[in-house]
Write an enzyme that holds these catalytic residues in place. Structure first.
Site, mmCIF file in Angstrom:
data_model
loop_
_atom_site.group_PDB
_atom_site.id
_atom_site.type_symbol
_atom_site.label_atom_id
_atom_site.label_comp_id
_atom_site.label_asym_id
_atom_site.label_seq_id
_atom_site.Cartn_x
_atom_site.Cartn_y
_atom_site.Cartn_z
ATOM 1 N N ARG A 86 36.364 108.852 36.910
ATOM 2 C CA ARG A 86 36.905 107.841 37.812
ATOM 3 C C ARG A 86 37.372 108.483 39.117
ATOM 4 N NH1 ARG A 86 40.399 102.714 37.148
ATOM 5 N NH2 ARG A 86 40.630 102.163 39.351
ATOM 6 N N ARG A 95 33.789 101.357 39.559
ATOM 7 C CA ARG A 95 34.403 102.488 38.877
ATOM 8 C C ARG A 95 33.664 102.780 37.575
ATOM 9 N NH1 ARG A 95 38.776 98.802 38.067
ATOM 10 N NH2 ARG A 95 38.844 98.696 40.320
ATOM 11 N N ASP A 98 37.748 102.062 33.722
ATOM 12 C CA ASP A 98 39.075 101.541 34.046
ATOM 13 C C ASP A 98 39.757 101.211 32.725
ATOM 14 O OD1 ASP A 98 41.187 100.331 35.588
ATOM 15 O OD2 ASP A 98 40.252 98.373 35.285
ATOM 16 N N ASP A 100 43.257 99.499 31.324
ATOM 17 C CA ASP A 100 44.461 98.757 31.676
ATOM 18 C C ASP A 100 45.253 98.433 30.419
ATOM 19 O OD1 ASP A 100 43.825 98.726 34.386
ATOM 20 O OD2 ASP A 100 42.762 96.816 34.235
HETATM 21 C C1 X6L Z 1 41.933 86.650 44.662
HETATM 22 C C2 X6L Z 1 42.257 87.938 45.005
HETATM 23 C C3 X6L Z 1 41.416 86.433 43.405
HETATM 24 C C4 X6L Z 1 42.073 88.980 44.136
HETATM 25 C C5 X6L Z 1 41.230 87.463 42.527
HETATM 26 C C6 X6L Z 1 40.992 89.644 40.630
HETATM 27 C C7 X6L Z 1 41.506 91.172 42.337
HETATM 28 C C8 X6L Z 1 40.775 90.702 39.785
HETATM 29 C C9 X6L Z 1 41.292 92.229 41.492
HETATM 30 C C10 X6L Z 1 41.559 88.752 42.871
HETATM 31 C C11 X6L Z 1 41.355 89.860 41.944
HETATM 32 C C12 X6L Z 1 40.917 91.999 40.210
HETATM 33 C C13 X6L Z 1 37.102 94.018 37.035
HETATM 34 C C14 X6L Z 1 36.589 93.020 37.874
HETATM 35 C C15 X6L Z 1 37.954 94.223 38.978
HETATM 36 C C16 X6L Z 1 36.650 94.066 35.690
HETATM 37 C C17 X6L Z 1 35.283 92.164 36.188
HETATM 38 C C18 X6L Z 1 40.685 93.117 39.259
HETATM 39 C C19 X6L Z 1 40.529 94.505 39.736
HETATM 40 N N1 X6L Z 1 37.969 94.755 37.749
HETATM 41 N N2 X6L Z 1 35.692 92.093 37.466
HETATM 42 N N3 X6L Z 1 37.152 93.161 39.081
HETATM 43 N N4 X6L Z 1 35.755 93.113 35.324
HETATM 44 N N5 X6L Z 1 34.398 91.265 35.743
HETATM 45 O O1 X6L Z 1 37.041 94.904 34.874
HETATM 46 O O2 X6L Z 1 40.634 92.935 38.049
HETATM 47 S S1 X6L Z 1 38.893 94.769 40.306
HETATM 48 MG MG MG Z 2 41.342 96.647 35.655
HETATM 49 MG MG MG Z 3 43.230 99.684 36.200
#
Ligand code: X6L
Ligand code: MG
Ligand code: MG
Length: 176
Positions: A86, A95, A98, A100
């Site tokens: 990472r 990435r 990840d 969490d």
């Molecule tokens: C508005 C602004 C709406 C931000 C949503 C949602 C930001 C999720 C970050 C958000 C917002 C994240 C994964 C991902 C990411 C994952 C899938 C995050 C961090 N990690 N999409 N996007 N799986 N499907 O593990 O969770 S970035």
């Molecule tokens: Mg995450």
């Molecule tokens: Mg994380």
């Protein structure tokens, strides 16, 4: 050793050999003396959320037991992320792996570096659908069922089962 904390971790990968990154992370966690994996969900392929212009993820959830305190556990998950190649910590971009921390018993932890329950887990299909698989009767804030949260999701169609779990309790692949 008694491992009195039960917790759940969300794993995700959208770079390189995504399945290997998930599997290697679980092996590294299981190699920790103070952590035992109890159960793993199936692997889901999921549309990216947040930053949508990036490759699809593989996501899953594991249930585990640990005798570590939360900050030590966080350090282990960060070490496993680094061992998984990472880079670019703290961004929402692609990435290799990840990890969490979702829940630790019924603890509420509000540190700068660690919030438990994970503050956004209840809005994310890529977390809730695999979590339901490992703990279908889980109750969250004020005794709400996981289905109540899943029913509120708008992104369920972006979460597709990709590879079934090997099934059952005991997590046989990691016993010896
Ligand atoms: C508005 C602004 C709406 C931000 C949503 C949602 C930001 C999720 C970050 C958000 C917002 C994240 C994964 C991902 C990411 C994952 C899938 C995050 C961090 N990690 N999409 N996007 N799986 N499907 O593990 O969770 S970035
Ligand atoms: Mg995450
Ligand atoms: Mg994380």
């Amino acid at each position: 050793m008694t491992k009195e904390t039960i917790g759940y971790l969300a794993l995700g990968s959208n770079q390189g050999d995504r399945e290997s990154h998930l599997e290697n992370a679980i092996v590294k966690l299981e190699e920790e003396t103070d952590i035992s994996i109890v159960k793993a969900s199936s692997i889901y392929e999921t549309d990216p959320v947040g930053v949508t212009d990036q490759p699809a993820f593989l996501n899953m959830v594991v249930k585990f037991e640990t005798s570590l305190d939360p900050v030590k556990l966080l350090k282990v998950t960060q070490k496993v992320e680094q061992m998984g190649g990472r880079v670019g910590k703290g961004t929402w971009g692609p990435r290799t792996i990840d990890l969490d921390i979702l829940l630790l018993n019924d603890e509420n932890i509000q540190l700068e570096t660690l919030q438990v329950p994970h503050p956004r887990m209840l809005e994310r299909g890529f977390v809730l659908l695999p979590l339901k698989e490992v703990e279908p009767h889980l109750r969250l804030n004020a005794g709400r069922s996981i289905d109540e949260y899943i029913n509120q999701l708008t992104d369920k169609e972006g979460v597709r089962k990709w590879k079934s779990s090997f099934g059952g309790e005991g997590f046989a692949r990691f016993e010896s």
